[in-house]
Design a protein around this motif. Structure first.
Motif, PDB file in Angstrom:
ATOM      1  N   ALA A 106       0.862  -1.182   0.000  1.00 49.62           N
ATOM      2  CA  ALA A 106       0.000   0.000   0.000  1.00 49.62           C
ATOM      3  C   ALA A 106       0.898   1.231   0.000  1.00 49.62           C
TER       4      ALA A 106
ATOM      5  N   GLY B 299       0.765   5.695   0.130  1.00 52.17           N
ATOM      6  CA  GLY B 299      -0.103   6.793   0.523  1.00 52.17           C
ATOM      7  C   GLY B 299       0.486   8.139   0.171  1.00 52.17           C
TER       8      GLY B 299
ATOM      9  N   GLY C  79      -6.163   7.726   6.035  1.00 56.49           N
ATOM     10  CA  GLY C  79      -6.668   6.410   5.666  1.00 56.49           C
ATOM     11  C   GLY C  79      -5.638   5.342   5.957  1.00 56.49           C
TER      12      GLY C  79
ATOM     13  N   ILE D 222      -8.877  -2.458   0.444  1.00 54.63           N
ATOM     14  CA  ILE D 222      -8.899  -1.601  -0.745  1.00 54.63           C
ATOM     15  C   ILE D 222      -8.907  -2.435  -2.021  1.00 54.63           C
TER      16      ILE D 222
ATOM     17  N   ALA E  61      -2.435  -1.029  -3.338  1.00 53.34           N
ATOM     18  CA  ALA E  61      -3.469  -0.187  -2.738  1.00 53.34           C
ATOM     19  C   ALA E  61      -2.943   1.240  -2.642  1.00 53.34           C
TER      20      ALA E  61
ATOM     21  N   VAL F 272      -3.747   5.182  -1.293  1.00 49.60           N
ATOM     22  CA  VAL F 272      -4.530   6.056  -0.418  1.00 49.60           C
ATOM     23  C   VAL F 272      -4.105   7.500  -0.683  1.00 49.60           C
TER      24      VAL F 272
ATOM     25  N   THR G 236      -9.414   6.196  -2.051  1.00 56.38           N
ATOM     26  CA  THR G 236      -8.581   5.010  -2.189  1.00 56.38           C
ATOM     27  C   THR G 236      -8.852   4.342  -3.530  1.00 56.38           C
TER      28      THR G 236
END
Length: 236
Positions: free
Chosen positions: A69, A71, A88, A95, A109, A111, A133
């Motif tokens: 993930a 971000g 998040g 996600i 993923a 964010v 997301t």
């Protein structure tokens, strides 16, 4: 002789008093009450325990693995220690639920936290909802920037390849300096972060008392003044 001594001592005492007054009453050259920061998109990567870690390289060179993930958070901060994390969670399972891995691809993923009104440039308003997301399905060697582009176009970069805008926000500006920064309300600041407020030269850092520099300066003037009076007495 007593008159001359009294006159000399009085002159030195007057000079000392004036010097002490100058030290204590003259405004000190103070550091800014609040340090300067920058309004920019910070880049984060997931780490164990469902937490965010400030990325050690830019999204154009970072290559996430399948199941990672990433971000992005738009905010005003001084540096990496003061930067606000995406609000998040780096929840890959949530996600990317329902997105099956295909041969030759990976799932990442993404964010995107647009920050709050206090982070917004003048005249602009953060998108609603403030956090979006998406699950990017990209080739195996794709960078984080490519994964971001897959779910949050349009992206905007400056001539130095600095990421300036995500999904069209903000519409202009790029990493501009902002004086007198304060953390946004609800900002989750990393542990060990530095304070946005620095003590001035007229403060001891605790608030309310004179600085050590001013006290030491006044003491030095008094010591020098006392020495001058003693020398004046010896000469007479």
């Amino acid at each position: 002789m007593r008159t001359r001594l009294h006159s000399a001592a009085a002159s030195v005492t007057t000079a000392v008093a004036a010097a002490v007054a100058a030290v204590v009453l003259t405004p000190a050259v103070a550091a800014p009450a609040q340090a300067a920061g920058y309004r920019y998109w910070s880049f984060w990567e997931s780490q164990g325990g469902g937490r965010w870690a400030y990325a050690t390289q830019g999204p154009a060179t970072a290559v996430p693995a399948d199941g990672d993930a990433i971000g992005f958070r738009f905010a005003v901060s001084e540096d990496a220690n003061d930067a606000a994390r995406p609000s998040g969670a780096p929840d890959f399972a949530g996600i990317c639920a329902g997105t099956e891995r295909r041969a030759g691809t990976k799932r990442v993923a993404v964010v995107v936290d647009f920050g709050g009104p206090r982070d917004a440039p003048p005249g602009e308003t953060p998108p609603d909802p403030p956090v979006e997301t998406g699950c990017a399905q990209v080739r195996k060697d794709a960078t984080s920037a490519e994964a971001l582009a897959a779910v949050a176009k349009p992206l905007r970069y400056d001539s130095a390849a600095l990421l300036c805008g995500i999904a069209g926000y903000p519409a202009k500006g790029c990493g501009e300096q902002v004086a007198g920064t304060q953390p946004s309300a609800g900002q989750a600041r990393p542990s060990g972060s530095t304070s946005a407020t620095a003590p001035t030269a007229a403060s001891d850092g605790e608030g309310g008392g004179p600085s050590v520099g001013i006290v030491a300066g006044g003491a030095a003037v008094l010591v020098l003044g006392g020495a001058a009076i003693w020398k004046a007495r010896r000469r007479t």
